[in-house]
Design an enzyme around this catalytic site. Structure first.
Site, PDB file in Angstrom:
ATOM      1  N   LYS A  26     -11.138  23.263   6.788  1.00  0.00           N
ATOM      2  CA  LYS A  26     -10.209  24.446   6.870  1.00  0.00           C
ATOM      3  C   LYS A  26     -11.294  25.557   6.718  1.00  0.00           C
ATOM      4  CE  LYS A  26      -6.415  25.531   3.844  1.00  0.00           C
ATOM      5  NZ  LYS A  26      -5.587  25.768   4.688  1.00  0.00           N
TER       6      LYS A  26
HETATM    7  C1  LIG Z   1      -3.691  25.041   9.804  1.00  0.00           C
HETATM    8  C2  LIG Z   1      -3.262  24.090   9.000  1.00  0.00           C
HETATM    9  N1  LIG Z   1      -2.321  22.963   9.242  1.00  0.00           N
HETATM   10  C3  LIG Z   1      -1.873  22.192   8.320  1.00  0.00           C
HETATM   11  C4  LIG Z   1      -1.870  22.648   6.832  1.00  0.00           C
HETATM   12  C5  LIG Z   1      -1.300  21.864   5.896  1.00  0.00           C
HETATM   13  O1  LIG Z   1      -2.238  21.317   4.871  1.00  0.00           O
HETATM   14  P1  LIG Z   1      -1.927  20.874   3.562  1.00  0.00           P
HETATM   15  O2  LIG Z   1      -0.878  19.812   3.449  1.00  0.00           O
HETATM   16  O3  LIG Z   1      -3.157  19.979   2.928  1.00  0.00           O
HETATM   17  O4  LIG Z   1      -1.557  22.166   2.769  1.00  0.00           O
HETATM   18  C6  LIG Z   1      -2.308  23.681   6.572  1.00  0.00           C
HETATM   19  C7  LIG Z   1      -2.454  24.321   5.235  1.00  0.00           C
HETATM   20  O5  LIG Z   1      -3.513  24.441   4.538  1.00  0.00           O
HETATM   21  C8  LIG Z   1      -3.279  24.518   7.659  1.00  0.00           C
HETATM   22  O6  LIG Z   1      -3.618  25.589   7.212  1.00  0.00           O
END
Ligand SMILES: Cc1ncc(COP(=O)(O)O)c(C=O)c1O
Length: 307
Positions: free
Chosen positions: A155
């Site tokens: 991330k």
């Molecule tokens: C690009 C992206 N994809 C998917 C997600 C979903 O991830 P999560 O369920 O861990 O929040 C997020 C959020 O953090 C994101 O920023």
């Protein structure tokens, strides 16, 4: 009760946490973060922080990619987060934002010979998408960054310029959220969410190798679908046109929870209403998120403030 920060190894009101204008991460996106929900259970008088350890494991993976070294284990990060939430004085649902970053006030694009630092902010976050009524989406003209460019399984802050381009384009064109395709034209994910289709009664979701973030909510929904509804999820490449003919579609993410997609590129999905499987998963996830499912104790980090 106020927004609070753990910054420079100390707890303080957010208004006192400041970084210098030359901070490396600000200029070059050399940082990685998490978004975590801490749900307040007024009956039990405690926060139920959802899958805190898993979020920190993912963040430490991003740190490895960016060569950020933190002096904290996952357990220590969880403990610091719990203390911060408690100190904030909030007694309502909170949103927790940890950030590991290149903190040197130095110009020059690189990862080496730079200091690292870590902060956490606790604040509140209103619903990011209208999960109750469903969202309208479009396929973006922007393509998802590839693992050969900036690894999307981390991330990483710099990646979010890609998400921001897609999100703003979608909103300015009258949609709620964008769906990004990979370089070779397969469905990847939303600008801040993973995506699922319901086809033939099964769940389908893009592969990790299609440049998705390995979502914590994605994993939770796959587990709930299997254990609670007996529905398997197939992870495979998904064509754009499969979205148009799916029975149901929905986004998953910490900010968005389970958000039904009612329309993509002006085509109604299914009958254009929230689908049955989506509604069931929405309900299951909402219950699980606040700790009301004894089957998944490992998903909760409980913080009980002294009253
Ligand atoms: C690009 C992206 N994809 C998917 C997600 C979903 O991830 P999560 O369920 O861990 O929040 C997020 C959020 O953090 C994101 O920023």
């Amino acid at each position: 009760m106020s927004d609070y920060a753990f910054f420079h190894k100390q707890f303080m009101p957010l208004s006192e946490a400041k970084i210098g204008v030359l901070t490396h991460a600000l200029h070059y996106g050399t940082a990685c973060f998490e978004g975590i929900r801490g749900n307040w259970d007024s009956k039990e008088g405690r926060f139920c922080v959802f899958r805190l350890q898993d979020h920190y494991k993912r963040m430490l993976g991003g740190c490895r990619m960016l060569r950020i070294t933190l002096p904290y284990s996952v357990d220590k990060l969880c403990q610091l987060t719990g203390e911060l939430v408690e100190r904030s004085g909030y007694r309502q649902d909170v949103y927790i934002r940890p950030l590991a970053y290149k903190s040197s006030e130095a110009l020059g694009v690189r990862l080496h010979n730079l200091d690292d630092d870590f902060l956490i902010v606790v604040t509140t976050l209103p619903p990011y998408l209208d999960a109750e009524n469903g969202v309208r989406s479009c396929v973006s003209s922007w393509r998802r960054v590839d693992d050969t460019m900036i690894p999307p399984r981390g991330k990483i802050c710099g990646i979010y310029a890609n998400s921001a381009l897609a999100k703003t384009e979608a909103c300015e064109n009258g949609f709620d959220e964008a769906i990004l395709l990979t370089q070779d034209g397969h469905v990847s994910e939303g600008s801040g969410e993973n995506i699922f289709l319901v086809t033939g009664g099964k769940l389908i979701t893009p592969l990790p190798s299609d440049n998705i973030l390995m979502g914590v909510t994605r994993d939770s929904v796959m587990t709930l679908a299997k254990n609670e509804l007996g529905i398997d999820t197939i992870e495979r490449q998904v064509d754009r046109s499969e979205l148009y003919v799916a029975e149901e579609c929905f986004f998953t993410g910490t900010a968005a929870n389970v958000a039904p997609i009612l329309e993509i590129d002006h085509r109604p999905i299914g009958n254009g209403k929230i689908g049955k499987v989506t509604a069931k998963l929405q309900k299951l996830f909402a219950e699980v998120m606040v700790g009301r499912n004894a089957k998944y104790p490992e998903w909760y980090y409980l913080v009980s403030p002294k009253l």
